[in-house]
Design a protein around this motif. Structure first.
Motif, PDB file in Angstrom:
ATOM      1  N   GLU A  69       6.937  13.742  13.342  1.00 53.39           N
ATOM      2  CA  GLU A  69       7.133  13.416  14.761  1.00 53.39           C
ATOM      3  C   GLU A  69       8.609  13.393  15.150  1.00 53.39           C
ATOM      4  OE1 GLU A  69       4.990   9.750  15.336  1.00 53.39           O
ATOM      5  OE2 GLU A  69       3.052  10.724  15.006  1.00 53.39           O
ATOM      6  N   GLY A  70       9.493  13.731  14.212  1.00 48.62           N
ATOM      7  CA  GLY A  70      10.918  13.771  14.519  1.00 48.62           C
ATOM      8  C   GLY A  70      11.666  12.495  14.207  1.00 48.62           C
ATOM      9  N   GLY A  71      10.965  11.458  13.765  1.00 48.62           N
ATOM     10  CA  GLY A  71      11.612  10.201  13.374  1.00 48.62           C
ATOM     11  C   GLY A  71      10.879   8.994  13.910  1.00 48.62           C
ATOM     12  N   ASP A  72      10.899   7.921  13.119  1.00 44.90           N
ATOM     13  CA  ASP A  72      10.278   6.658  13.526  1.00 44.90           C
ATOM     14  C   ASP A  72      10.704   5.582  12.533  1.00 44.90           C
ATOM     15  OD1 ASP A  72       8.789   4.835  14.951  1.00 44.90           O
ATOM     16  OD2 ASP A  72       6.857   5.840  14.628  1.00 44.90           O
ATOM     17  N   ILE A  73      10.416   4.350  12.862  1.00 38.50           N
ATOM     18  CA  ILE A  73      10.702   3.216  11.983  1.00 38.50           C
ATOM     19  C   ILE A  73       9.469   2.943  11.135  1.00 38.50           C
ATOM     20  CG2 ILE A  73      11.214   0.741  11.863  1.00 38.50           C
ATOM     21  CD1 ILE A  73      13.565   2.273  12.902  1.00 38.50           C
ATOM     22  N   VAL A  74       9.653   2.828   9.825  1.00 41.81           N
ATOM     23  CA  VAL A  74       8.602   2.436   8.892  1.00 41.81           C
ATOM     24  C   VAL A  74       9.048   1.113   8.272  1.00 41.81           C
ATOM     25  CG1 VAL A  74       7.359   3.019   6.776  1.00 41.81           C
ATOM     26  CG2 VAL A  74       7.926   4.816   8.424  1.00 41.81           C
ATOM     27  N   THR A  75       8.210   0.104   8.383  1.00 38.08           N
ATOM     28  CA  THR A  75       8.546  -1.227   7.880  1.00 38.08           C
ATOM     29  C   THR A  75       7.796  -1.505   6.589  1.00 38.08           C
ATOM     30  OG1 THR A  75       8.876  -1.983  10.148  1.00 38.08           O
ATOM     31  CG2 THR A  75       8.614  -3.682   8.476  1.00 38.08           C
ATOM     32  N   TYR A  89      10.429  -6.851  -2.572  1.00 43.89           N
ATOM     33  CA  TYR A  89      10.447  -7.913  -3.587  1.00 43.89           C
ATOM     34  C   TYR A  89      11.450  -8.956  -3.120  1.00 43.89           C
ATOM     35  CZ  TYR A  89      11.322 -10.205  -8.043  1.00 43.89           C
ATOM     36  OH  TYR A  89      11.459 -11.132  -9.036  1.00 43.89           O
ATOM     37  N   GLY A  90      11.054 -10.209  -3.169  1.00 38.09           N
ATOM     38  CA  GLY A  90      11.862 -11.282  -2.609  1.00 38.09           C
ATOM     39  C   GLY A  90      11.336 -11.722  -1.259  1.00 38.09           C
ATOM     40  N   ASN A  91      10.206 -11.097  -0.846  1.00 39.22           N
ATOM     41  CA  ASN A  91       9.561 -11.423   0.430  1.00 39.22           C
ATOM     42  C   ASN A  91      10.513 -11.228   1.605  1.00 39.22           C
ATOM     43  OD1 ASN A  91       7.289 -12.015  -1.032  1.00 39.22           O
ATOM     44  ND2 ASN A  91       7.611 -14.212  -1.017  1.00 39.22           N
ATOM     45  N   ARG A  92      11.122 -10.055   1.630  1.00 37.19           N
ATOM     46  CA  ARG A  92      11.997  -9.685   2.729  1.00 37.19           C
ATOM     47  C   ARG A  92      11.467  -8.400   3.351  1.00 37.19           C
ATOM     48  NH1 ARG A  92      14.862 -12.421  -0.941  1.00 37.19           N
ATOM     49  NH2 ARG A  92      16.529 -13.748  -0.229  1.00 37.19           N
ATOM     50  N   GLU A  93      11.746  -8.231   4.631  1.00 39.11           N
ATOM     51  CA  GLU A  93      11.266  -7.056   5.347  1.00 39.11           C
ATOM     52  C   GLU A  93      12.403  -6.038   5.476  1.00 39.11           C
ATOM     53  OE1 GLU A  93       8.245  -7.079   8.813  1.00 39.11           O
ATOM     54  OE2 GLU A  93      10.247  -7.181   9.719  1.00 39.11           O
ATOM     55  N   GLU A 126       0.858  -1.183   0.000  1.00 41.60           N
ATOM     56  CA  GLU A 126       0.000   0.000   0.000  1.00 41.60           C
ATOM     57  C   GLU A 126       0.898   1.239   0.000  1.00 41.60           C
ATOM     58  OE1 GLU A 126      -3.430   0.134   0.263  1.00 41.60           O
ATOM     59  OE2 GLU A 126      -3.744  -2.028   0.302  1.00 41.60           O
ATOM     60  N   VAL A 127       1.183   1.766  -1.182  1.00 44.74           N
ATOM     61  CA  VAL A 127       2.115   2.885  -1.304  1.00 44.74           C
ATOM     62  C   VAL A 127       1.626   4.101  -0.529  1.00 44.74           C
ATOM     63  CG1 VAL A 127       3.256   4.463  -2.900  1.00 44.74           C
ATOM     64  CG2 VAL A 127       2.993   2.054  -3.490  1.00 44.74           C
ATOM     65  N   GLN A 128       0.347   4.412  -0.620  1.00 41.56           N
ATOM     66  CA  GLN A 128      -0.173   5.573   0.109  1.00 41.56           C
ATOM     67  C   GLN A 128       0.016   5.406   1.611  1.00 41.56           C
ATOM     68  OE1 GLN A 128      -1.318   8.494  -1.474  1.00 41.56           O
ATOM     69  NE2 GLN A 128      -0.882   9.177   0.609  1.00 41.56           N
ATOM     70  N   ALA A 129      -0.184   4.202   2.123  1.00 42.92           N
ATOM     71  CA  ALA A 129       0.006   3.950   3.551  1.00 42.92           C
ATOM     72  C   ALA A 129       1.472   4.116   3.947  1.00 42.92           C
ATOM     73  CB  ALA A 129      -0.481   2.548   3.912  1.00 42.92           C
ATOM     74  N   ILE A 130       2.387   3.682   3.084  1.00 40.06           N
ATOM     75  CA  ILE A 130       3.820   3.846   3.357  1.00 40.06           C
ATOM     76  C   ILE A 130       4.190   5.327   3.334  1.00 40.06           C
ATOM     77  CG2 ILE A 130       6.150   3.353   2.524  1.00 40.06           C
ATOM     78  CD1 ILE A 130       4.952   0.707   1.368  1.00 40.06           C
ATOM     79  N   GLN A 131       3.690   6.051   2.341  1.00 43.95           N
ATOM     80  CA  GLN A 131       3.959   7.484   2.259  1.00 43.95           C
ATOM     81  C   GLN A 131       3.402   8.217   3.483  1.00 43.95           C
ATOM     82  OE1 GLN A 131       2.209   8.332  -1.569  1.00 43.95           O
ATOM     83  NE2 GLN A 131       4.168   8.088  -2.632  1.00 43.95           N
TER      84      GLN A 131
END
Length: 93
Positions: A34-40, A44-48, A20-25
């Motif tokens: 918020e000054g920084g956070d982790i986005v997961t 491709y290749g089924n890796r995180e 979901e590109v919009q959700a990632i954006q």
């Protein structure tokens, strides 16, 4: 089908189909505000990939048309080697 590539600090990472590109954006924008956070994201290749998103980290999204890839289902329990012919006669290198 479309292949979305997220580039973080000049390093491109092709996303798995169905991301979901919009959700990632939206998550990246929220992290910057918020000054920084982790986005997961799932690659491709089924890796995180966990991205530390903060002000000053350049992130771009690119869209390209590519053939459908049956192995690219986002299942992190079934990673595969991208761009290989292993178990995939339909998409030779």
């Amino acid at each position: 089908m479309e292949r979305i590539t997220i580039t973080v600090s000049d390093t491109p990472h092709p996303l798995a189909q169905g991301q979901e590109v919009q959700a990632i954006q939206d998550a990246a924008l929220r992290a910057v505000r918020e000054g920084g956070d982790i986005v997961t994201v799932t690659l491709y290749g089924n890796r995180e990939l966990a991205i530390l998103v903060s002000p000053g980290v350049p992130i771009t999204f690119e869209v390209a048309d590519v053939p459908d890839e049956r192995r690219d289902d986002g299942d992190l329990d079934s990673p595969f080697e991208p761009f290989s012919t292993f178990d995939n006669d339909d998409y030779p290198i």
